[in-house]
Design a protein around this motif. Structure first.
Motif, PDB file in Angstrom:
ATOM      1  N   LYS A  85       0.777  -1.238   0.000  1.00 45.14           N
ATOM      2  CA  LYS A  85       0.000   0.000   0.000  1.00 45.14           C
ATOM      3  C   LYS A  85       0.811   1.292   0.000  1.00 45.14           C
ATOM      4  CE  LYS A  85      -3.970  -2.218   0.311  1.00 45.14           C
ATOM      5  NZ  LYS A  85      -5.196  -2.030  -0.359  1.00 45.14           N
ATOM      6  N   THR A  86       2.126   1.224   0.247  1.00 47.43           N
ATOM      7  CA  THR A  86       2.927   2.456   0.222  1.00 47.43           C
ATOM      8  C   THR A  86       4.265   2.204  -0.478  1.00 47.43           C
ATOM      9  OG1 THR A  86       4.138   2.070   2.300  1.00 47.43           O
ATOM     10  CG2 THR A  86       1.961   3.160   2.476  1.00 47.43           C
ATOM     11  N   GLU A  87       4.850   3.285  -0.983  1.00 48.55           N
ATOM     12  CA  GLU A  87       6.174   3.176  -1.599  1.00 48.55           C
ATOM     13  C   GLU A  87       7.219   2.724  -0.582  1.00 48.55           C
ATOM     14  OE1 GLU A  87       7.433   6.494  -4.043  1.00 48.55           O
ATOM     15  OE2 GLU A  87       5.357   6.831  -4.674  1.00 48.55           O
ATOM     16  N   GLY A  88       7.065   3.167   0.668  1.00 43.63           N
ATOM     17  CA  GLY A  88       7.991   2.760   1.721  1.00 43.63           C
ATOM     18  C   GLY A  88       7.957   1.266   1.956  1.00 43.63           C
ATOM     19  N   GLU A  89       6.761   0.688   1.993  1.00 48.26           N
ATOM     20  CA  GLU A  89       6.633  -0.764   2.167  1.00 48.26           C
ATOM     21  C   GLU A  89       7.211  -1.507   0.958  1.00 48.26           C
ATOM     22  OE1 GLU A  89       2.417  -1.141   2.714  1.00 48.26           O
ATOM     23  OE2 GLU A  89       2.560  -1.021   4.888  1.00 48.26           O
ATOM     24  N   GLU A  96       9.679  -0.538  -0.853  1.00 48.59           N
ATOM     25  CA  GLU A  96      11.140  -0.478  -0.718  1.00 48.59           C
ATOM     26  C   GLU A  96      11.637  -1.461   0.339  1.00 48.59           C
ATOM     27  OE1 GLU A  96      14.940   0.094  -1.437  1.00 48.59           O
ATOM     28  OE2 GLU A  96      13.320   0.855  -2.697  1.00 48.59           O
ATOM     29  N   THR A  98       0.414  -3.826  -6.666  1.00 50.49           N
ATOM     30  CA  THR A  98       1.059  -2.694  -5.997  1.00 50.49           C
ATOM     31  C   THR A  98       1.118  -1.494  -6.922  1.00 50.49           C
ATOM     32  OG1 THR A  98       2.319  -4.144  -4.534  1.00 50.49           O
ATOM     33  CG2 THR A  98       3.211  -1.922  -4.913  1.00 50.49           C
ATOM     34  N   TRP A 158      -2.330  -0.036  -7.068  1.00 50.45           N
ATOM     35  CA  TRP A 158      -2.721   0.616  -5.812  1.00 50.45           C
ATOM     36  C   TRP A 158      -1.999   1.946  -5.626  1.00 50.45           C
ATOM     37  CZ3 TRP A 158      -6.579   0.536  -2.616  1.00 50.45           C
ATOM     38  CH2 TRP A 158      -6.478   1.326  -1.468  1.00 50.45           C
ATOM     39  N   LEU A 159      -0.687   1.952  -5.892  1.00 50.67           N
ATOM     40  CA  LEU A 159       0.080   3.194  -5.722  1.00 50.67           C
ATOM     41  C   LEU A 159      -0.417   4.275  -6.675  1.00 50.67           C
ATOM     42  CD1 LEU A 159       3.700   1.799  -5.195  1.00 50.67           C
ATOM     43  CD2 LEU A 159       2.131   2.684  -3.462  1.00 50.67           C
ATOM     44  N   SER A 175      -3.844   5.430  -5.160  1.00 49.32           N
ATOM     45  CA  SER A 175      -3.681   6.270  -3.972  1.00 49.32           C
ATOM     46  C   SER A 175      -3.002   7.595  -4.304  1.00 49.32           C
ATOM     47  CB  SER A 175      -2.922   5.530  -2.868  1.00 49.32           C
ATOM     48  OG  SER A 175      -1.617   5.208  -3.273  1.00 49.32           O
ATOM     49  N   GLY A 176      -2.332   7.661  -5.457  1.00 50.17           N
ATOM     50  CA  GLY A 176      -1.726   8.903  -5.920  1.00 50.17           C
ATOM     51  C   GLY A 176      -2.678   9.779  -6.723  1.00 50.17           C
ATOM     52  N   GLU A 217     -12.692   1.247   2.711  1.00 56.75           N
ATOM     53  CA  GLU A 217     -12.153   2.427   2.041  1.00 56.75           C
ATOM     54  C   GLU A 217     -13.258   3.207   1.337  1.00 56.75           C
ATOM     55  OE1 GLU A 217      -7.706   0.628   1.284  1.00 56.75           O
ATOM     56  OE2 GLU A 217      -9.372   0.027   0.011  1.00 56.75           O
TER      57      GLU A 217
END
Length: 184
Positions: free
Chosen positions: A8-12, A14, A137, A140-141, A144-145, A174
């Motif tokens: 769900k996030t770019e951090g995850e 990475e 992913t 989703w990214l 969410s963007g 959501e």
């Protein structure tokens, strides 16, 4: 059937790439597959069949094995970096994601090996991660963007926005949250 999740996030995303490298004892192969896959939204069968010749320019043109449709993908800086690093590290390879083991010399890495590496990291992180998670992913990214479902549908080469919404895992919670986010 197992539910496969989108990250769900770019951090995850990475974190997954770093863990894939760590679990492979410093070999970036699986992390490179993850990064390239998230950046191109290709299905694993198409991803693993890519040769260095296929990714030589700024655009990748591929006929999808599942649908038979031709897709054109503009390679972004991250995808190009994966290609350049792999080409420099493996100038004698034919496939972008090729293995060097004696049993599989000259062949692309197998889908089973990639699935195992992804599952191990997913188990470690407590998420259902598979080779399909890369496409999910990406979708989703983008969602969410703020990218429209119709555009994501086109990127993923889906037949309808309804398929895309189910595919990326848009949950009822959501949808329900929007009733509290947008109050007039």
């Amino acid at each position: 059937m197992n539910v496969v999740e989108a990250v769900k996030t770019e951090g995850e995303a990475e974190v997954i790439a770093r863990k894939l490298t760590k679990n492979a004892r410093g070999n970036p192969l699986y992390a490179d597959i993850w990064r390239f896959g998230v950046n191109t939204a290709l299905r694993i069968s198409d991803l693993l069949s890519l040769t260095f010749e296929d990714v030589a320019g700024d655009k990748l043109v591929i006929k999808e094995s599942k649908t038979g449709k031709t897709r054109q993908i503009d390679l972004n800086s991250s995808a190009k970096r994966v290609v350049a690093e792999r080409r420099q590290a493996h100038p004698d390879h034919t496939f972008l994601f090729q293995v060097d083991s004696n049993r599989s010399k000259g062949k692309a890495v197998s889908r089973v090996a990639v699935a195992g590496a992804f599952k191990a990291v997913g188990d470690e992180l407590g998420i259902q991660l598979s080779t399909h998670s890369m496409r999910k992913t990406r979708g989703w990214l983008m969602y969410s963007g703020g990218v429209s479902i119709e555009k994501i549908c086109r990127v993923l080469n889906h037949s309808s926005p309804a398929v895309t919404m189910a595919y990326i895992g848009l949950t009822q919670a959501e949808v329900d949250a929007t009733y509290h986010e947008f109050v007039f």
